[in-house]
Design a protein around this motif. Structure first.
Motif, PDB file in Angstrom:
ATOM      1  N   GLY A  10      -4.476   9.688   4.878  1.00 32.37           N
ATOM      2  CA  GLY A  10      -3.233   9.522   5.337  1.00 32.37           C
ATOM      3  C   GLY A  10      -2.264   8.506   4.443  1.00 32.37           C
ATOM      4  O   GLY A  10      -2.077   8.754   3.419  1.00 32.37           O
ATOM      5  N   ASP A  11      -1.616   7.842   5.262  1.00 33.41           N
ATOM      6  CA  ASP A  11      -0.431   7.216   4.674  1.00 33.41           C
ATOM      7  C   ASP A  11      -0.857   6.096   3.663  1.00 33.41           C
ATOM      8  O   ASP A  11      -0.179   6.201   2.731  1.00 33.41           O
ATOM      9  CB  ASP A  11       0.244   6.398   5.837  1.00 33.41           C
ATOM     10  N   GLN A  12      -2.110   5.704   3.983  1.00 32.25           N
ATOM     11  CA  GLN A  12      -2.658   4.628   2.945  1.00 32.25           C
ATOM     12  C   GLN A  12      -3.086   5.580   1.716  1.00 32.25           C
ATOM     13  O   GLN A  12      -2.612   5.026   0.423  1.00 32.25           O
ATOM     14  CB  GLN A  12      -3.968   3.968   3.507  1.00 32.25           C
ATOM     15  N   THR A  14      -1.350   8.007   0.499  1.00 32.65           N
ATOM     16  CA  THR A  14      -0.015   8.651  -0.081  1.00 32.65           C
ATOM     17  C   THR A  14       0.478   7.373  -0.726  1.00 32.65           C
ATOM     18  O   THR A  14       1.116   7.406  -1.960  1.00 32.65           O
ATOM     19  CB  THR A  14       0.898   8.803   1.056  1.00 32.65           C
ATOM     20  N   ALA A  15       0.485   5.807  -0.076  1.00 34.28           N
ATOM     21  CA  ALA A  15       0.738   4.644  -0.783  1.00 34.28           C
ATOM     22  C   ALA A  15       0.211   4.409  -1.961  1.00 34.28           C
ATOM     23  O   ALA A  15       0.715   4.097  -3.097  1.00 34.28           O
ATOM     24  CB  ALA A  15       0.839   3.720   0.439  1.00 34.28           C
ATOM     25  N   THR A  16      -1.208   4.753  -1.874  1.00 33.57           N
ATOM     26  CA  THR A  16      -2.042   4.333  -3.029  1.00 33.57           C
ATOM     27  C   THR A  16      -1.697   5.254  -4.360  1.00 33.57           C
ATOM     28  O   THR A  16      -1.634   4.857  -5.432  1.00 33.57           O
ATOM     29  CB  THR A  16      -3.795   4.640  -2.659  1.00 33.57           C
ATOM     30  N   GLU A  17      -1.637   6.299  -4.053  1.00 31.58           N
ATOM     31  CA  GLU A  17      -1.245   7.379  -5.201  1.00 31.58           C
ATOM     32  C   GLU A  17       0.009   7.222  -5.884  1.00 31.58           C
ATOM     33  O   GLU A  17       0.372   7.189  -6.981  1.00 31.58           O
ATOM     34  CB  GLU A  17      -1.455   8.909  -4.460  1.00 31.58           C
ATOM     35  N   TYR A  18       1.135   6.675  -4.915  1.00 27.96           N
ATOM     36  CA  TYR A  18       2.336   6.351  -5.344  1.00 27.96           C
ATOM     37  C   TYR A  18       2.510   4.982  -6.087  1.00 27.96           C
ATOM     38  O   TYR A  18       3.001   5.073  -7.248  1.00 27.96           O
ATOM     39  CB  TYR A  18       3.288   6.136  -4.195  1.00 27.96           C
ATOM     40  N   VAL A  19       1.536   4.017  -5.783  1.00 29.99           N
ATOM     41  CA  VAL A  19       1.490   2.777  -6.609  1.00 29.99           C
ATOM     42  C   VAL A  19       1.010   3.088  -8.062  1.00 29.99           C
ATOM     43  O   VAL A  19       1.415   2.760  -8.910  1.00 29.99           O
ATOM     44  CB  VAL A  19       0.821   1.630  -5.932  1.00 29.99           C
ATOM     45  N   ILE A  72       8.347   3.206  10.836  1.00 29.11           N
ATOM     46  CA  ILE A  72       8.126   2.701   9.483  1.00 29.11           C
ATOM     47  C   ILE A  72       6.781   2.073   9.322  1.00 29.11           C
ATOM     48  O   ILE A  72       6.507   1.180   9.968  1.00 29.11           O
ATOM     49  CB  ILE A  72       9.253   1.667   8.785  1.00 29.11           C
ATOM     50  N   SER A  73       5.975   2.524   8.554  1.00 27.46           N
ATOM     51  CA  SER A  73       4.710   1.925   7.911  1.00 27.46           C
ATOM     52  C   SER A  73       4.836   1.338   6.641  1.00 27.46           C
ATOM     53  O   SER A  73       5.201   1.701   5.624  1.00 27.46           O
ATOM     54  CB  SER A  73       3.551   3.057   8.184  1.00 27.46           C
ATOM     55  N   VAL A  74       4.062   0.054   6.648  1.00 31.54           N
ATOM     56  CA  VAL A  74       4.148  -0.852   5.337  1.00 31.54           C
ATOM     57  C   VAL A  74       2.822  -0.815   4.912  1.00 31.54           C
ATOM     58  O   VAL A  74       1.818  -1.467   5.607  1.00 31.54           O
ATOM     59  CB  VAL A  74       4.936  -2.062   5.747  1.00 31.54           C
ATOM     60  N   TYR A  75       2.395  -0.629   3.688  1.00 33.60           N
ATOM     61  CA  TYR A  75       1.179  -0.919   3.149  1.00 33.60           C
ATOM     62  C   TYR A  75       1.247  -1.665   1.917  1.00 33.60           C
ATOM     63  O   TYR A  75       2.106  -1.478   1.173  1.00 33.60           O
ATOM     64  CB  TYR A  75       0.444   0.555   2.539  1.00 33.60           C
ATOM     65  N   SER A  76       0.316  -2.731   1.861  1.00 35.16           N
ATOM     66  CA  SER A  76       0.387  -3.771   0.687  1.00 35.16           C
ATOM     67  C   SER A  76      -0.890  -3.680  -0.116  1.00 35.16           C
ATOM     68  O   SER A  76      -1.805  -3.258   0.238  1.00 35.16           O
ATOM     69  CB  SER A  76       0.456  -5.102   1.525  1.00 35.16           C
ATOM     70  N   GLU A 100       7.332   9.026   8.413  1.00 35.24           N
ATOM     71  CA  GLU A 100       6.775  10.375   8.538  1.00 35.24           C
ATOM     72  C   GLU A 100       5.926  11.092   7.243  1.00 35.24           C
ATOM     73  O   GLU A 100       6.212  12.056   6.993  1.00 35.24           O
ATOM     74  CB  GLU A 100       7.875  11.412   8.557  1.00 35.24           C
ATOM     75  N   GLY A 101       4.863  10.091   6.760  1.00 34.08           N
ATOM     76  CA  GLY A 101       4.089  10.522   5.753  1.00 34.08           C
ATOM     77  C   GLY A 101       4.601  10.564   4.374  1.00 34.08           C
ATOM     78  O   GLY A 101       4.025  10.829   3.532  1.00 34.08           O
ATOM     79  N   LYS A 102       5.957  10.061   4.193  1.00 33.97           N
ATOM     80  CA  LYS A 102       6.612  10.061   2.804  1.00 33.97           C
ATOM     81  C   LYS A 102       6.844   8.823   2.450  1.00 33.97           C
ATOM     82  O   LYS A 102       7.333   7.871   3.191  1.00 33.97           O
ATOM     83  CB  LYS A 102       7.929  10.910   2.896  1.00 33.97           C
ATOM     84  N   VAL A 103       6.762   8.355   1.096  1.00 33.33           N
ATOM     85  CA  VAL A 103       7.395   7.215   0.543  1.00 33.33           C
ATOM     86  C   VAL A 103       8.609   7.023   0.659  1.00 33.33           C
ATOM     87  O   VAL A 103       9.330   8.097  -0.097  1.00 33.33           O
ATOM     88  CB  VAL A 103       6.740   6.887  -0.892  1.00 33.33           C
ATOM     89  N   ILE A 104       9.296   5.978   1.150  1.00 31.00           N
ATOM     90  CA  ILE A 104      10.588   5.939   1.068  1.00 31.00           C
ATOM     91  C   ILE A 104      11.217   4.797   0.256  1.00 31.00           C
ATOM     92  O   ILE A 104      12.502   4.529   0.212  1.00 31.00           O
ATOM     93  CB  ILE A 104      11.443   5.923   2.637  1.00 31.00           C
TER      94      ILE A 104
END
Length: 147
Positions: A10-12, A14-19, A72-76, A100-104
């Motif tokens: 899920g969101d994590q 998405t966040a991981t791939e973005y980083v 808003i979800s925040v992953y660190s 909503e599942g997208k990096v902003i």
């Protein structure tokens, strides 16, 4: 207990791939560190409780009001190969904002015992991101979001 990269979804994920796409090497996953519904009250000027939200949203390329009423979800993460790595042991903290599942957007901070405001995801100050002095930005923020 660290997060196993194979178990993230899920969101994590998405966040991981973005980083990773930004070129940062992840040395640890802190997981979801915050979840909130963004509204004008979180951005009010002159209230101590709103400082972290104002500092975070001040270094984004997106305007916060387009996300009012949304979660808003925040992953660190702790990363290496980041511009702020020169401050210390070459590690930096990055936080990724999702809606909503997208990096902003996101923020970064040296991985050290320091006080101060977060930088943009790519290590820029509020002044560098906005092209304004902190005082001018503060005055405009107060006019826009109130006190």
């Amino acid at each position: 207990m660290g997060t196993d990269e194979l178990t993230i979804t899920g969101d994590q994920k998405t966040a991981t791939e973005y980083v990773k796409a930004k070129g940062y090497k992840i040395s640890s996953y802190d997981g979801q560190v915050q979840k909130y519904t963004l509204n004008k009250d979180k951005l009010l000027y002159g209230i101590t409780e709103t400082i972290p939200y104002r500092q975070t949203w001040g270094v984004q390329k997106v305007e916060p009001e387009q996300y009012f009423g949304m979660e808003i979800s925040v992953y660190s993460f702790t990363v290496t190969n980041h511009p702020l790595g020169t401050f210390n042991d070459s590690k930096s903290k990055v936080s990724i904002l999702l809606c909503e599942g997208k990096v902003i957007g996101g923020t970064s901070f040296p991985n050290a015992a320091m006080d101060g405001a977060p930088y943009s995801l790519d290590g820029k100050t509020l002044e560098e991101v906005t092209g304004k002095s902190f005082q001018k930005w503060s005055e405009e923020w107060e006019r826009k979001y109130g006190t």
